[in-house]
Design an enzyme around this catalytic site. Structure first.
Site, PDB file in Angstrom:
ATOM      1  N   ARG A 229       0.849  -1.193   0.000  1.00  0.00           N
ATOM      2  CA  ARG A 229       0.000   0.000   0.000  1.00  0.00           C
ATOM      3  C   ARG A 229       0.886   1.246   0.000  1.00  0.00           C
ATOM      4  O   ARG A 229       1.901   1.299   0.700  1.00  0.00           O
ATOM      5  CB  ARG A 229      -0.895   0.038   1.241  1.00  0.00           C
ATOM      6  CG  ARG A 229      -2.148  -0.800   1.115  1.00  0.00           C
ATOM      7  CD  ARG A 229      -3.154  -0.210   0.114  1.00  0.00           C
ATOM      8  NE  ARG A 229      -4.381  -0.989   0.023  1.00  0.00           N
ATOM      9  CZ  ARG A 229      -4.603  -1.951  -0.880  1.00  0.00           C
ATOM     10  NH1 ARG A 229      -3.691  -2.258  -1.767  1.00  0.00           N
ATOM     11  NH2 ARG A 229      -5.762  -2.594  -0.903  1.00  0.00           N
ATOM     12  N   GLU A 258      -3.418   7.480  -4.727  1.00  0.00           N
ATOM     13  CA  GLU A 258      -3.775   6.930  -6.043  1.00  0.00           C
ATOM     14  C   GLU A 258      -5.135   7.440  -6.504  1.00  0.00           C
ATOM     15  O   GLU A 258      -6.020   7.594  -5.666  1.00  0.00           O
ATOM     16  CB  GLU A 258      -3.863   5.400  -5.961  1.00  0.00           C
ATOM     17  CG  GLU A 258      -2.556   4.764  -5.662  1.00  0.00           C
ATOM     18  CD  GLU A 258      -2.679   3.244  -5.495  1.00  0.00           C
ATOM     19  OE1 GLU A 258      -3.726   2.671  -5.833  1.00  0.00           O
ATOM     20  OE2 GLU A 258      -1.709   2.660  -5.027  1.00  0.00           O
ATOM     21  N   HIS A 276      -0.710   0.515 -10.066  1.00  0.00           N
ATOM     22  CA  HIS A 276      -1.360  -0.462  -9.178  1.00  0.00           C
ATOM     23  C   HIS A 276      -1.943  -1.642  -9.973  1.00  0.00           C
ATOM     24  O   HIS A 276      -3.160  -1.862  -9.974  1.00  0.00           O
ATOM     25  CB  HIS A 276      -2.459   0.202  -8.328  1.00  0.00           C
ATOM     26  CG  HIS A 276      -2.782  -0.593  -7.088  1.00  0.00           C
ATOM     27  ND1 HIS A 276      -3.301  -0.034  -5.951  1.00  0.00           N
ATOM     28  CD2 HIS A 276      -2.642  -1.916  -6.817  1.00  0.00           C
ATOM     29  CE1 HIS A 276      -3.489  -0.975  -5.031  1.00  0.00           C
ATOM     30  NE2 HIS A 276      -3.096  -2.128  -5.543  1.00  0.00           N
TER      31      HIS A 276
HETATM   32  O1  A2R Z   1       2.857  -8.020  11.755  1.00  0.00           O
HETATM   33  P1  A2R Z   1       2.517  -9.453  11.499  1.00  0.00           P
HETATM   34  O2  A2R Z   1       3.512 -10.393  12.111  1.00  0.00           O
HETATM   35  O3  A2R Z   1       1.090  -9.784  11.789  1.00  0.00           O
HETATM   36  O4  A2R Z   1       2.718  -9.656   9.904  1.00  0.00           O
HETATM   37  C1  A2R Z   1       1.825  -9.107   8.957  1.00  0.00           C
HETATM   38  C2  A2R Z   1       2.379  -7.829   8.354  1.00  0.00           C
HETATM   39  N1  A2R Z   1       1.926  -6.630   9.079  1.00  0.00           N
HETATM   40  C3  A2R Z   1       2.755  -5.720   9.599  1.00  0.00           C
HETATM   41  N2  A2R Z   1       4.098  -5.623   9.586  1.00  0.00           N
HETATM   42  C4  A2R Z   1       4.660  -4.568  10.227  1.00  0.00           C
HETATM   43  N3  A2R Z   1       3.946  -3.630  10.856  1.00  0.00           N
HETATM   44  C5  A2R Z   1       2.599  -3.689  10.912  1.00  0.00           C
HETATM   45  N4  A2R Z   1       1.901  -2.740  11.541  1.00  0.00           N
HETATM   46  C6  A2R Z   1       1.949  -4.780  10.247  1.00  0.00           C
HETATM   47  N5  A2R Z   1       0.658  -5.145  10.084  1.00  0.00           N
HETATM   48  C7  A2R Z   1       0.661  -6.278   9.377  1.00  0.00           C
HETATM   49  O5  A2R Z   1       1.869  -7.796   7.018  1.00  0.00           O
HETATM   50  C8  A2R Z   1       1.749 -10.040   7.765  1.00  0.00           C
HETATM   51  O6  A2R Z   1       2.936 -10.774   7.641  1.00  0.00           O
HETATM   52  C9  A2R Z   1       1.617  -9.125   6.571  1.00  0.00           C
HETATM   53  C10 A2R Z   1       0.247  -9.176   5.921  1.00  0.00           C
HETATM   54  O7  A2R Z   1       0.019 -10.461   5.474  1.00  0.00           O
HETATM   55  P2  A2R Z   1      -1.418 -10.998   5.064  1.00  0.00           P
HETATM   56  O8  A2R Z   1      -2.435 -10.555   6.061  1.00  0.00           O
HETATM   57  O9  A2R Z   1      -1.281 -12.458   4.775  1.00  0.00           O
HETATM   58  O10 A2R Z   1      -1.766 -10.192   3.747  1.00  0.00           O
HETATM   59  P3  A2R Z   1      -1.424 -10.549   2.214  1.00  0.00           P
HETATM   60  O11 A2R Z   1      -2.497 -11.404   1.663  1.00  0.00           O
HETATM   61  O12 A2R Z   1      -0.030 -11.015   2.105  1.00  0.00           O
HETATM   62  O13 A2R Z   1      -1.574  -9.094   1.576  1.00  0.00           O
HETATM   63  C11 A2R Z   1      -0.751  -8.004   2.015  1.00  0.00           C
HETATM   64  C12 A2R Z   1      -1.161  -6.690   1.400  1.00  0.00           C
HETATM   65  C13 A2R Z   1      -2.663  -6.414   1.335  1.00  0.00           C
HETATM   66  O14 A2R Z   1      -3.179  -5.977   2.553  1.00  0.00           O
HETATM   67  C14 A2R Z   1      -2.742  -5.345   0.277  1.00  0.00           C
HETATM   68  O15 A2R Z   1      -2.469  -4.085   0.825  1.00  0.00           O
HETATM   69  C15 A2R Z   1      -1.633  -5.739  -0.662  1.00  0.00           C
HETATM   70  O16 A2R Z   1      -0.760  -6.632   0.055  1.00  0.00           O
HETATM   71  O17 A2R Z   1      -2.174  -6.381  -1.777  1.00  0.00           O
END
Ligand code: A2R
Length: 315
Positions: A229, A258, A276
Protein backbone atom coordinates in the site's frame (compact mmCIF):
# COMPACT_ATOMS: atom_id res chain seq x y z
CA UNK A 1 -39.79 -14.23 -6.29
CA UNK A 2 -37.74 -11.10 -6.88
CA UNK A 3 -34.00 -11.27 -6.36
CA UNK A 4 -32.32 -9.31 -3.56
CA UNK A 5 -30.52 -6.16 -4.67
CA UNK A 6 -26.73 -6.05 -4.79
CA UNK A 7 -24.78 -2.87 -5.41
CA UNK A 8 -21.81 -3.28 -7.72
CA UNK A 9 -18.95 -0.79 -7.90
CA UNK A 10 -16.22 -1.77 -10.37
CA UNK A 11 -15.42 -5.30 -11.49
CA UNK A 12 -15.58 -6.95 -14.88
CA UNK A 13 -18.47 -7.96 -17.14
CA UNK A 14 -18.06 -11.53 -15.90
CA UNK A 15 -18.41 -10.36 -12.28
CA UNK A 16 -21.60 -8.55 -13.19
CA UNK A 17 -23.00 -11.55 -15.07
CA UNK A 18 -22.23 -13.98 -12.25
CA UNK A 19 -23.65 -11.59 -9.67
CA UNK A 20 -26.81 -11.24 -11.74
CA UNK A 21 -27.49 -14.97 -11.43
CA UNK A 22 -28.49 -14.55 -7.77
CA UNK A 23 -29.03 -10.81 -7.36
CA UNK A 24 -30.66 -7.86 -9.04
CA UNK A 25 -27.56 -5.83 -9.82
CA UNK A 26 -27.56 -2.10 -9.13
CA UNK A 27 -24.50 -0.82 -10.97
CA UNK A 28 -23.05 2.14 -9.11
CA UNK A 29 -19.75 2.12 -10.99
CA UNK A 30 -20.45 5.30 -12.96
CA UNK A 31 -22.73 7.27 -10.65
CA UNK A 32 -22.76 5.83 -7.14
CA UNK A 33 -24.74 8.74 -5.74
CA UNK A 34 -27.59 8.28 -8.20
CA UNK A 35 -27.61 4.50 -7.66
CA UNK A 36 -27.90 5.00 -3.89
CA UNK A 37 -30.59 7.67 -4.25
CA UNK A 38 -32.67 5.30 -6.34
CA UNK A 39 -32.00 1.97 -4.56
CA UNK A 40 -30.07 2.58 -1.31
CA UNK A 41 -33.01 1.60 0.94
CA UNK A 42 -33.28 -1.89 -0.58
CA UNK A 43 -29.62 -2.80 -1.06
CA UNK A 44 -28.57 -5.70 1.16
CA UNK A 45 -25.29 -6.66 -0.54
CA UNK A 46 -22.36 -4.72 -1.91
CA UNK A 47 -19.55 -5.89 -4.18
CA UNK A 48 -16.85 -3.27 -3.94
CA UNK A 49 -13.82 -2.84 -6.16
CA UNK A 50 -11.86 0.30 -5.54
CA UNK A 51 -9.79 2.32 -3.13
CA UNK A 52 -12.19 5.20 -2.43
CA UNK A 53 -13.14 5.23 1.25
CA UNK A 54 -16.12 3.08 2.16
CA UNK A 55 -17.08 4.50 5.54
CA UNK A 56 -20.02 4.93 7.89
CA UNK A 57 -21.71 7.64 5.79
CA UNK A 58 -21.82 5.38 2.75
CA UNK A 59 -23.03 2.41 4.80
CA UNK A 60 -25.79 4.53 6.34
CA UNK A 61 -27.22 5.14 2.91
CA UNK A 62 -27.92 1.38 2.78
CA UNK A 63 -29.77 0.56 6.03
CA UNK A 64 -30.46 -3.03 4.91
CA UNK A 65 -26.79 -3.73 4.04
CA UNK A 66 -25.59 -7.10 5.38
CA UNK A 67 -22.38 -7.84 3.49
CA UNK A 68 -19.61 -5.86 1.82
CA UNK A 69 -17.60 -8.13 -0.47
CA UNK A 70 -14.30 -6.47 -1.24
CA UNK A 71 -12.75 -7.36 -4.59
CA UNK A 72 -9.13 -7.42 -3.39
CA UNK A 73 -7.15 -8.61 -0.38
CA UNK A 74 -6.38 -5.16 1.05
CA UNK A 75 -9.47 -3.69 2.69
CA UNK A 76 -8.04 -0.59 4.37
CA UNK A 77 -10.49 1.59 2.40
CA UNK A 78 -13.39 -0.04 4.27
CA UNK A 79 -14.20 1.11 7.80
CA UNK A 80 -14.55 -2.39 9.26
CA UNK A 81 -15.40 -1.12 12.76
CA UNK A 82 -18.29 0.90 11.34
CA UNK A 83 -19.44 -2.16 9.41
CA UNK A 84 -19.33 -4.42 12.49
CA UNK A 85 -21.24 -1.81 14.53
CA UNK A 86 -23.98 -2.00 11.89
CA UNK A 87 -24.01 -5.80 11.78
CA UNK A 88 -22.43 -5.81 8.33
CA UNK A 89 -19.94 -8.53 7.44
CA UNK A 90 -16.88 -7.68 5.33
CA UNK A 91 -15.15 -10.22 3.09
CA UNK A 92 -12.07 -9.99 0.86
CA UNK A 93 -10.17 -12.10 -1.70
CA UNK A 94 -6.99 -13.45 -0.09
CA UNK A 95 -4.66 -16.11 -1.55
CA UNK A 96 -5.92 -16.10 -5.16
CA UNK A 97 -3.65 -13.14 -6.01
CA UNK A 98 -0.51 -14.14 -4.09
CA UNK A 99 1.33 -15.48 -7.10
CA UNK A 100 0.61 -12.48 -9.31
CA UNK A 101 1.48 -9.80 -6.78
CA UNK A 102 4.65 -11.68 -5.82
CA UNK A 103 5.59 -11.75 -9.51
CA UNK A 104 5.03 -8.00 -9.71
CA UNK A 105 7.31 -7.44 -6.73
CA UNK A 106 10.04 -9.50 -8.39
CA UNK A 107 9.50 -7.76 -11.71
CA UNK A 108 10.02 -4.38 -10.02
CA UNK A 109 13.02 -5.67 -8.09
CA UNK A 110 14.73 -6.85 -11.26
CA UNK A 111 13.87 -3.64 -13.08
CA UNK A 112 15.39 -1.60 -10.25
CA UNK A 113 18.59 -3.67 -10.02
CA UNK A 114 19.04 -3.98 -13.78
CA UNK A 115 18.21 -0.32 -14.43
CA UNK A 116 15.60 -1.49 -16.93
CA UNK A 117 13.44 1.63 -17.01
CA UNK A 118 16.40 3.92 -17.74
CA UNK A 119 17.87 1.47 -20.24
CA UNK A 120 14.61 1.21 -22.12
CA UNK A 121 14.31 4.99 -22.28
CA UNK A 122 17.93 5.09 -23.48
CA UNK A 123 17.15 2.74 -26.36
CA UNK A 124 13.91 4.51 -27.29
CA UNK A 125 15.75 7.84 -27.39
CA UNK A 126 18.14 6.39 -29.98
CA UNK A 127 21.09 6.68 -27.63
CA UNK A 128 22.23 3.05 -28.01
CA UNK A 129 22.93 3.71 -31.66
CA UNK A 130 24.46 7.15 -31.16
CA UNK A 131 26.32 6.70 -27.86
CA UNK A 132 26.85 2.93 -27.46
CA UNK A 133 25.79 0.70 -24.57
CA UNK A 134 24.43 2.26 -21.34
CA UNK A 135 26.26 1.98 -17.97
CA UNK A 136 26.35 -1.42 -16.29
CA UNK A 137 23.62 -2.36 -13.81
CA UNK A 138 23.71 -4.65 -10.75
CA UNK A 139 23.20 -8.35 -10.23
CA UNK A 140 20.75 -9.34 -7.49
CA UNK A 141 22.72 -12.51 -6.76
CA UNK A 142 24.25 -12.27 -3.29
CA UNK A 143 22.08 -9.31 -2.22
CA UNK A 144 19.76 -9.36 0.78
CA UNK A 145 16.05 -8.67 0.38
CA UNK A 146 14.17 -7.46 3.45
CA UNK A 147 10.46 -8.15 3.18
CA UNK A 148 8.16 -5.83 5.13
CA UNK A 149 5.04 -7.94 5.74
CA UNK A 150 5.79 -11.63 5.35
CA UNK A 151 2.17 -12.72 4.94
CA UNK A 152 0.56 -14.75 2.18
CA UNK A 153 2.00 -12.61 -0.64
CA UNK A 154 5.29 -12.02 1.18
CA UNK A 155 5.83 -15.76 1.59
CA UNK A 156 5.02 -16.38 -2.09
CA UNK A 157 7.60 -13.72 -3.00
CA UNK A 158 10.19 -15.22 -0.64
CA UNK A 159 9.74 -18.66 -2.19
CA UNK A 160 10.21 -17.26 -5.69
CA UNK A 161 13.19 -15.17 -4.57
CA UNK A 162 15.08 -18.31 -3.59
CA UNK A 163 15.98 -19.01 -7.21
CA UNK A 164 17.72 -15.63 -7.53
CA UNK A 165 20.43 -16.45 -5.00
CA UNK A 166 19.44 -13.72 -2.56
CA UNK A 167 19.34 -13.79 1.23
CA UNK A 168 15.93 -13.13 2.73
CA UNK A 169 15.06 -11.22 5.88
CA UNK A 170 11.70 -9.93 7.09
CA UNK A 171 10.05 -7.46 9.40
CA UNK A 172 6.60 -7.73 10.94
CA UNK A 173 5.04 -7.36 14.36
CA UNK A 174 5.85 -10.93 15.23
CA UNK A 175 8.52 -13.54 14.54
CA UNK A 176 7.34 -16.48 12.47
CA UNK A 177 8.44 -20.09 12.11
CA UNK A 178 10.23 -19.51 8.79
CA UNK A 179 13.87 -19.99 7.69
CA UNK A 180 14.45 -16.25 7.22
CA UNK A 181 16.11 -13.76 9.55
CA UNK A 182 13.62 -11.75 11.59
CA UNK A 183 14.04 -8.09 12.46
CA UNK A 184 11.73 -6.62 15.09
CA UNK A 185 13.04 -3.18 14.13
CA UNK A 186 12.42 -1.98 10.58
CA UNK A 187 15.21 0.61 10.54
CA UNK A 188 17.65 -2.02 11.74
CA UNK A 189 16.58 -4.33 8.91
CA UNK A 190 16.83 -1.51 6.35
CA UNK A 191 20.42 -0.87 7.39
CA UNK A 192 21.31 -4.53 6.78
CA UNK A 193 19.57 -5.24 3.46
CA UNK A 194 20.09 -4.13 -0.13
CA UNK A 195 16.46 -4.28 -1.19
CA UNK A 196 13.46 -3.38 0.96
CA UNK A 197 10.31 -5.04 -0.38
CA UNK A 198 7.07 -3.75 1.11
CA UNK A 199 4.10 -6.12 0.96
CA UNK A 200 2.37 -4.86 4.08
CA UNK A 201 -1.28 -3.82 4.34
CA UNK A 202 -2.43 -0.22 4.68
CA UNK A 203 -4.13 1.33 7.69
CA UNK A 204 -3.02 3.29 10.76
CA UNK A 205 -0.54 0.67 12.07
CA UNK A 206 1.61 0.75 8.92
CA UNK A 207 1.16 4.43 7.98
CA UNK A 208 4.56 5.87 6.94
CA UNK A 209 6.54 3.11 8.68
CA UNK A 210 8.95 3.44 5.74
CA UNK A 211 10.01 6.99 6.53
CA UNK A 212 13.07 9.21 5.97
CA UNK A 213 15.08 7.35 8.64
CA UNK A 214 14.34 3.94 7.17
CA UNK A 215 15.20 5.16 3.65
CA UNK A 216 18.46 6.68 4.91
CA UNK A 217 19.29 3.35 6.56
CA UNK A 218 18.65 1.57 3.25
CA UNK A 219 21.21 3.89 1.75
CA UNK A 220 22.46 5.23 -1.58
CA UNK A 221 22.80 1.77 -3.11
CA UNK A 222 19.55 0.52 -1.59
CA UNK A 223 16.39 -0.20 -3.53
CA UNK A 224 12.80 0.18 -2.36
CA UNK A 225 10.05 -1.97 -3.85
CA UNK A 226 6.43 -1.36 -2.85
CA UNK A 227 3.53 -3.55 -3.96
CA UNK A 228 1.54 -3.40 -0.68
CA UNK A 229 0.00 0.00 0.00
CA UNK A 230 1.21 3.48 -0.85
CA UNK A 231 0.41 4.76 2.64
CA UNK A 232 3.15 2.54 4.11
CA UNK A 233 5.81 4.79 2.55
CA UNK A 234 6.25 8.48 3.33
CA UNK A 235 6.16 9.59 -0.31
CA UNK A 236 7.61 13.03 0.37
CA UNK A 237 10.54 11.47 2.20
CA UNK A 238 10.98 9.03 -0.67
CA UNK A 239 11.11 11.84 -3.22
CA UNK A 240 13.64 13.73 -1.06
CA UNK A 241 15.79 10.60 -0.71
CA UNK A 242 15.78 9.97 -4.45
CA UNK A 243 16.53 13.62 -5.16
CA UNK A 244 19.52 13.76 -2.82
CA UNK A 245 20.83 10.34 -3.84
CA UNK A 246 20.26 9.01 -0.32
CA UNK A 247 18.34 6.12 -1.93
CA UNK A 248 19.56 4.19 -4.97
CA UNK A 249 16.41 3.15 -6.83
CA UNK A 250 12.73 2.34 -6.44
CA UNK A 251 10.02 0.21 -8.02
CA UNK A 252 6.50 1.23 -7.08
CA UNK A 253 3.11 -0.23 -7.91
CA UNK A 254 1.22 1.68 -5.20
CA UNK A 255 1.08 5.33 -4.16
CA UNK A 256 -0.16 7.42 -1.26
CA UNK A 257 -2.92 9.24 -3.15
CA UNK A 258 -3.77 6.93 -6.04
CA UNK A 259 -4.38 7.42 -8.88
CA UNK A 260 -2.41 10.63 -8.36
CA UNK A 261 1.34 10.10 -8.73
CA UNK A 262 3.54 13.07 -7.83
CA UNK A 263 5.04 14.59 -11.00
CA UNK A 264 8.44 14.68 -9.33
CA UNK A 265 8.47 10.88 -9.00
CA UNK A 266 8.08 10.60 -12.76
CA UNK A 267 11.30 12.49 -13.36
CA UNK A 268 13.65 9.94 -11.78
CA UNK A 269 15.25 7.56 -14.30
CA UNK A 270 16.05 5.09 -11.51
CA UNK A 271 12.39 4.64 -10.55
CA UNK A 272 9.89 2.27 -12.16
CA UNK A 273 6.25 3.25 -11.74
CA UNK A 274 3.26 0.98 -12.32
CA UNK A 275 -0.43 1.99 -11.98
CA UNK A 276 -1.36 -0.46 -9.18
CA UNK A 277 -1.47 -3.49 -11.45
CA UNK A 278 0.03 -6.05 -9.07
CA UNK A 279 -2.91 -8.44 -9.40
CA UNK A 280 -4.17 -7.08 -12.72
CA UNK A 281 -3.99 -10.03 -15.08
CA UNK A 282 -7.07 -11.46 -16.77
CA UNK A 283 -6.60 -14.76 -14.94
CA UNK A 284 -6.06 -13.37 -11.45
CA UNK A 285 -8.76 -10.71 -11.68
CA UNK A 286 -11.13 -13.44 -12.83
CA UNK A 287 -10.28 -15.52 -9.76
CA UNK A 288 -10.68 -12.48 -7.49
CA UNK A 289 -14.01 -11.53 -9.07
CA UNK A 290 -15.29 -15.08 -8.76
CA UNK A 291 -14.35 -15.27 -5.08
CA UNK A 292 -15.93 -11.87 -4.42
CA UNK A 293 -19.20 -13.08 -6.00
CA UNK A 294 -19.00 -16.50 -4.29
CA UNK A 295 -18.75 -14.79 -0.91
CA UNK A 296 -22.02 -13.00 -1.66
CA UNK A 297 -23.89 -16.03 -2.98
CA UNK A 298 -22.75 -18.24 -0.09
CA UNK A 299 -23.81 -15.60 2.42
CA UNK A 300 -27.17 -15.32 0.71
CA UNK A 301 -27.59 -19.09 0.92
CA UNK A 302 -26.52 -19.86 4.49
CA UNK A 303 -25.48 -16.62 6.20
CA UNK A 304 -21.76 -17.47 6.19
CA UNK A 305 -18.94 -16.29 3.94
CA UNK A 306 -15.94 -18.09 2.44
CA UNK A 307 -13.27 -15.50 3.22
CA UNK A 308 -14.38 -12.96 5.83
CA UNK A 309 -11.74 -10.41 6.85
CA UNK A 310 -10.05 -11.46 10.14
CA UNK A 311 -12.09 -8.96 12.19
CA UNK A 312 -15.34 -10.59 10.97
CA UNK A 313 -14.32 -14.24 11.36
CA UNK A 314 -16.54 -14.73 14.43
CA UNK A 315 -19.46 -12.76 13.11
O1 A2R B 1 2.86 -8.02 11.76
P1 A2R B 1 2.52 -9.45 11.50
O2 A2R B 1 3.51 -10.39 12.11
O3 A2R B 1 1.09 -9.78 11.79
O4 A2R B 1 2.72 -9.66 9.90
C1 A2R B 1 1.83 -9.11 8.96
C2 A2R B 1 2.38 -7.83 8.35
N1 A2R B 1 1.93 -6.63 9.08
C3 A2R B 1 2.75 -5.72 9.60
N2 A2R B 1 4.10 -5.62 9.59
C4 A2R B 1 4.66 -4.57 10.23
N3 A2R B 1 3.95 -3.63 10.86
C5 A2R B 1 2.60 -3.69 10.91
N4 A2R B 1 1.90 -2.74 11.54
C6 A2R B 1 1.95 -4.78 10.25
N5 A2R B 1 0.66 -5.15 10.08
C7 A2R B 1 0.66 -6.28 9.38
O5 A2R B 1 1.87 -7.80 7.02
C8 A2R B 1 1.75 -10.04 7.77
O6 A2R B 1 2.94 -10.77 7.64
C9 A2R B 1 1.62 -9.12 6.57
C10 A2R B 1 0.25 -9.18 5.92
O7 A2R B 1 0.02 -10.46 5.47
P2 A2R B 1 -1.42 -11.00 5.06
O8 A2R B 1 -2.43 -10.55 6.06
O9 A2R B 1 -1.28 -12.46 4.78
O10 A2R B 1 -1.77 -10.19 3.75
P3 A2R B 1 -1.42 -10.55 2.21
O11 A2R B 1 -2.50 -11.40 1.66
O12 A2R B 1 -0.03 -11.01 2.10
O13 A2R B 1 -1.57 -9.09 1.58
C11 A2R B 1 -0.75 -8.00 2.01
C12 A2R B 1 -1.16 -6.69 1.40
C13 A2R B 1 -2.66 -6.41 1.33
O14 A2R B 1 -3.18 -5.98 2.55
C14 A2R B 1 -2.74 -5.34 0.28
O15 A2R B 1 -2.47 -4.09 0.82
C15 A2R B 1 -1.63 -5.74 -0.66
O16 A2R B 1 -0.76 -6.63 0.06
O17 A2R B 1 -2.17 -6.38 -1.78
Amino acid sequence: MSKPKALLVGGTERTKERLAQAFEVVDGSVDLDAALDAHGQEIGYFLYFGHAPCGAALMDRMPELRLISNYGVGYDAIDVDAAIERGIMVTHTPSVLDDEVANTAILLMLMAARNATADEAYLRAGRWESEGSPPLSRSVRGLTVGIVGLGRIGKAAAEKLNVFGVEIAYHGRSKQDVPYRYFADLKDMASKVDILMSIAPGGPSTHHIINAEVLAALGPRGMLINVGRGSVVDEEALIAALESGALGAAGLDVFEHEPHVPAKLMTFPNVTLLPHVGSATVETRRAMGDLAVDNLTKFLKDGTAITPVPECKDQ
